[in-house]
Scaffold this motif. Structure first.
Motif, PDB file in Angstrom:
ATOM      1  N   TYR A  12      86.472   2.723  77.748  1.00 45.98           N
ATOM      2  CA  TYR A  12      85.515   2.133  78.621  1.00 45.98           C
ATOM      3  C   TYR A  12      85.834   0.966  79.178  1.00 45.98           C
ATOM      4  O   TYR A  12      85.587   0.963  80.208  1.00 45.98           O
ATOM      5  CB  TYR A  12      84.030   2.094  77.890  1.00 45.98           C
ATOM      6  N   VAL A  16      86.358   0.140  83.097  1.00 51.39           N
ATOM      7  CA  VAL A  16      85.520  -0.899  84.078  1.00 51.39           C
ATOM      8  C   VAL A  16      86.402  -1.943  84.544  1.00 51.39           C
ATOM      9  O   VAL A  16      86.583  -2.307  85.606  1.00 51.39           O
ATOM     10  CB  VAL A  16      84.447  -1.177  82.905  1.00 51.39           C
TER      11      VAL A  16
ATOM     12  N   ALA B  81      71.490   6.480  88.375  1.00 55.28           N
ATOM     13  CA  ALA B  81      72.956   5.809  88.025  1.00 55.28           C
ATOM     14  C   ALA B  81      73.909   7.176  87.836  1.00 55.28           C
ATOM     15  O   ALA B  81      75.056   7.221  88.372  1.00 55.28           O
ATOM     16  CB  ALA B  81      73.008   5.164  86.687  1.00 55.28           C
ATOM     17  N   ASP B  82      73.183   8.414  87.226  1.00 57.40           N
ATOM     18  CA  ASP B  82      74.082   9.466  87.185  1.00 57.40           C
ATOM     19  C   ASP B  82      74.557  10.079  88.534  1.00 57.40           C
ATOM     20  O   ASP B  82      75.754  10.628  88.703  1.00 57.40           O
ATOM     21  CB  ASP B  82      73.469  10.642  86.503  1.00 57.40           C
ATOM     22  N   THR B 112      76.512   6.458  78.503  1.00 55.41           N
ATOM     23  CA  THR B 112      77.091   5.243  79.023  1.00 55.41           C
ATOM     24  C   THR B 112      78.303   5.438  80.116  1.00 55.41           C
ATOM     25  O   THR B 112      78.468   4.844  81.104  1.00 55.41           O
ATOM     26  CB  THR B 112      77.547   4.175  77.819  1.00 55.41           C
ATOM     27  N   PHE B 113      79.142   6.391  79.550  1.00 55.27           N
ATOM     28  CA  PHE B 113      80.513   6.427  80.613  1.00 55.27           C
ATOM     29  C   PHE B 113      79.706   7.289  81.944  1.00 55.27           C
ATOM     30  O   PHE B 113      80.282   6.963  82.953  1.00 55.27           O
ATOM     31  CB  PHE B 113      81.283   7.633  79.906  1.00 55.27           C
ATOM     32  N   MET B 115      76.825   6.957  83.110  1.00 55.99           N
ATOM     33  CA  MET B 115      76.035   6.066  84.060  1.00 55.99           C
ATOM     34  C   MET B 115      76.907   4.998  84.795  1.00 55.99           C
ATOM     35  O   MET B 115      76.679   4.722  85.830  1.00 55.99           O
ATOM     36  CB  MET B 115      75.036   5.489  83.203  1.00 55.99           C
ATOM     37  N   THR B 116      77.841   4.566  83.950  1.00 58.33           N
ATOM     38  CA  THR B 116      78.695   3.583  84.678  1.00 58.33           C
ATOM     39  C   THR B 116      79.512   3.986  85.830  1.00 58.33           C
ATOM     40  O   THR B 116      79.597   3.291  86.562  1.00 58.33           O
ATOM     41  CB  THR B 116      79.618   2.767  83.277  1.00 58.33           C
ATOM     42  N   LEU B 119      77.290   4.007  88.655  1.00 57.93           N
ATOM     43  CA  LEU B 119      77.180   2.527  89.058  1.00 57.93           C
ATOM     44  C   LEU B 119      78.239   2.027  89.565  1.00 57.93           C
ATOM     45  O   LEU B 119      78.142   1.134  90.661  1.00 57.93           O
ATOM     46  CB  LEU B 119      76.588   1.806  87.891  1.00 57.93           C
ATOM     47  N   LEU B 120      79.418   2.309  89.045  1.00 52.77           N
ATOM     48  CA  LEU B 120      80.715   1.607  89.753  1.00 52.77           C
ATOM     49  C   LEU B 120      80.908   2.168  91.185  1.00 52.77           C
ATOM     50  O   LEU B 120      81.480   1.796  92.086  1.00 52.77           O
ATOM     51  CB  LEU B 120      81.830   2.048  88.804  1.00 52.77           C
TER      52      LEU B 120
END
Lengths: 58, 136
Positions: A12, A16, B81-82, B112-113, B115-116, B119-120
């Motif tokens: 992760y 990021v 986010a998704d 988390t992966f 949604m992130t 968002l990214l």
């Protein structure tokens, strides 16, 4: 499925850091430096917090 | 020199509204496409590979693609986010992926992966917009 929580956190942090470094900087050298600092920060903070939660569990 | 994107990184005049909308829409649908369209080849390729891969890992970790439920604000925000990742989300929905396994140890990691990644991609869209506006 057996997956290491630490490995997933590293993965992760890697993604990021990569995306942020490429977004924020234009030169490859700067991208590498920013990405490495961000990645190190992620791992370092997670490691410290992990150990802090050992004597003080949430 | 041909492969470097530095020449294209000089500030330039703002794009027309229609082109701006196209860049933003393409950037949402295919992460990094907005950068590729504007000559930022290296950045675009990194986003094009990294973000869908991050989304795929989220699905592999048995994360859930949240429904748009206004009654539950956190689920609603997760759903937004998704959806930020664009085409990979649409493909996953068509394939009935992303049901999520709450009992899986990796469920929260998967969420988390997922949604992130979305968002990214929102940040990537904003960056593409800024480039098109001549701000970068």
């Amino acid at each position: 499925m057996t997956t290491s929580h630490f490995l997933l956190m590293v993965l992760y942090a890697l993604f990021v850091s990569l995306v942020f470094a490429v977004l924020l900087k234009d030169q490859p050298r700067e991208q590498l430096k920013t990405g490495a600092m961000m990645f190190g920060g992620f791992i370092g903070v997670a490691y410290v917090l992990g150990w802090l939660m050992f004597p003080f569990p949430l | 020199m041909g492969t470097k994107s530095t020449a294209a990184e000089r500030p330039r005049a703002a794009a027309e509204p229609a082109r701006l909308a196209l860049i933003c829409a393409l950037s949402w649908l295919f992460p990094g496409a907005g950068h590729l369209l504007q000559g930022r080849r290296e950045k675009g390729l990194v986003f094009l590979v990294a973000l869908p891969l991050m989304f795929a890992i989220g699905l592999w970790l048995q994360g859930r693609l949240f429904p748009l439920e206004l009654s539950d604000p956190l689920v609603f925000l997760g759903a937004i986010a998704d959806r930020g990742i664009g085409a990979p989300y649409i493909i996953a929905r068509f394939m009935d992926a992303g049901a999520g396994t709450v009992t899986a140890a990796s469920y929260e990691y998967g969420n988390t992966f997922l949604m992130t990644a979305g968002l990214l991609n929102f940040l990537v869209i904003l960056d593409a917009f800024d480039i098109a506006q001549g701000r970068k």
